[in-house]
Design an enzyme around this catalytic site. Sequence first.
Site, mmCIF file in Angstrom:
data_model
loop_
_atom_site.group_PDB
_atom_site.id
_atom_site.type_symbol
_atom_site.label_atom_id
_atom_site.label_comp_id
_atom_site.label_asym_id
_atom_site.label_seq_id
_atom_site.Cartn_x
_atom_site.Cartn_y
_atom_site.Cartn_z
ATOM 1 N N HIS A 1 -32.003 -2.468 20.070
ATOM 2 C CA HIS A 1 -32.908 -3.404 19.408
ATOM 3 C C HIS A 1 -34.327 -2.819 19.382
ATOM 4 C CE1 HIS A 1 -35.434 -7.144 19.065
ATOM 5 N NE2 HIS A 1 -34.701 -7.146 17.973
ATOM 6 N N GLY A 2 -34.743 -2.385 18.179
ATOM 7 C CA GLY A 2 -35.988 -1.645 18.021
ATOM 8 C C GLY A 2 -37.223 -2.310 18.585
ATOM 9 N N THR B 1 -28.436 3.596 15.267
ATOM 10 C CA THR B 1 -29.388 4.682 15.056
ATOM 11 C C THR B 1 -28.605 5.924 15.473
ATOM 12 O OG1 THR B 1 -31.195 3.247 15.691
ATOM 13 C CG2 THR B 1 -31.569 5.598 15.952
ATOM 14 N N THR C 1 -31.502 4.065 21.218
ATOM 15 C CA THR C 1 -30.865 3.268 20.174
ATOM 16 C C THR C 1 -30.762 1.845 20.692
ATOM 17 O OG1 THR C 1 -28.772 2.847 19.029
ATOM 18 C CG2 THR C 1 -28.625 4.089 21.062
ATOM 19 N N VAL D 1 -41.045 -1.038 10.270
ATOM 20 C CA VAL D 1 -40.778 0.202 10.988
ATOM 21 C C VAL D 1 -40.388 -0.171 12.407
ATOM 22 C CG1 VAL D 1 -41.745 2.374 11.826
ATOM 23 C CG2 VAL D 1 -42.400 1.506 9.568
ATOM 24 N N GLY D 2 -39.283 0.358 12.852
ATOM 25 C CA GLY D 2 -38.810 0.053 14.205
ATOM 26 C C GLY D 2 -39.241 1.108 15.207
ATOM 27 N N ASP D 3 -38.469 1.221 16.270
ATOM 28 C CA ASP D 3 -38.825 2.144 17.353
ATOM 29 C C ASP D 3 -38.631 3.610 16.991
ATOM 30 O OD1 ASP D 3 -35.923 3.062 18.859
ATOM 31 O OD2 ASP D 3 -35.900 1.389 17.459
#
Length: 317
Positions: free
Chosen positions: A222-223, A169, A220, A198-200
Amino acid sequence: LGRMKPVIVVHGGAGRIFKEREEGCRAGVVRAALRGYGVLKQGGTALDAVEKAVQSMEDDPHFNAGCGSVLNEKGEVEMDAIIMDGKKLDSGAVSAVKCIANPIKLARLVMEKTKHMLLTDHGAHLFAQAMGIPEIPGEKLITERSRERWKKNLEPDSNPEEFQKDLGTVGAVAIDSEGNVACATSTGGLSNKLIGRVGDTACIGSGGYADNHSGATSTTGHGESIMKVVLARLVLYHMEQGMSPEVAADTALDYMKTRVGGLGGVIVVNKAGEWAARFSTKEMSWATVKDDELHYGIHAGERHVKSVDEALASERE
């Protein structure tokens, strides 16, 4: 008031950064930090600085954001981004957007031109059209490397998790001469993710958070793990309890690791202009400029220092 020394910190993602990509990642974060700092030096806002820095990395195919984003299960690019202003806690985000070069610009427009904070997929697409953001063919965002990885991950015996390790990210945090803080984060997400995942990054408090009362952070890693612990807000919480940016970052990352087994990285600036770039992964590309001095690195314990003038001169070469 209004005589704060401006600071910018950027990251190009935490994870495994393979040897042949190191140079490009280092150069990319340095360029982004210098661009953001250029905005701040001319009296620009923290908001403009973080947007500029992130845009620089979105345009750089070395990073998993904008051009160079990884592909979802269907072989398409779907991107997430967020931006936040520490003054009144205004924020704008987009998720699952396709066919635009700079999701961070769209996130900024969501913040400034709508009453909302997050637009997704088709709605984000319609809003981008209404704002006159040029559409580009999805293929323009796809690099050879992303397509190769996507193909590898489709093989029956593949383990996409293995390939998640070197994903970045991108993000930036800054404080300007007025003492306002801001954060911005942008990503292409996880390789071979489900459509609509959708991740973090697009989630306020997870992918980023900015509050003039404490500071700003961008994350950044693991979401799903980051979302479980609301990592960005957690870092600021620890600073509100009196921790330095470095200790707050390490404490939050440590909690994420022990509680949910997640690895990641954070960049932080507090309201006094102190900064940190910390990570629990093997690597994270990062760069910062403060007092006309550039610091940058990738590996744990690695820190190069240059004057901004020297760095700008070698940029121009």
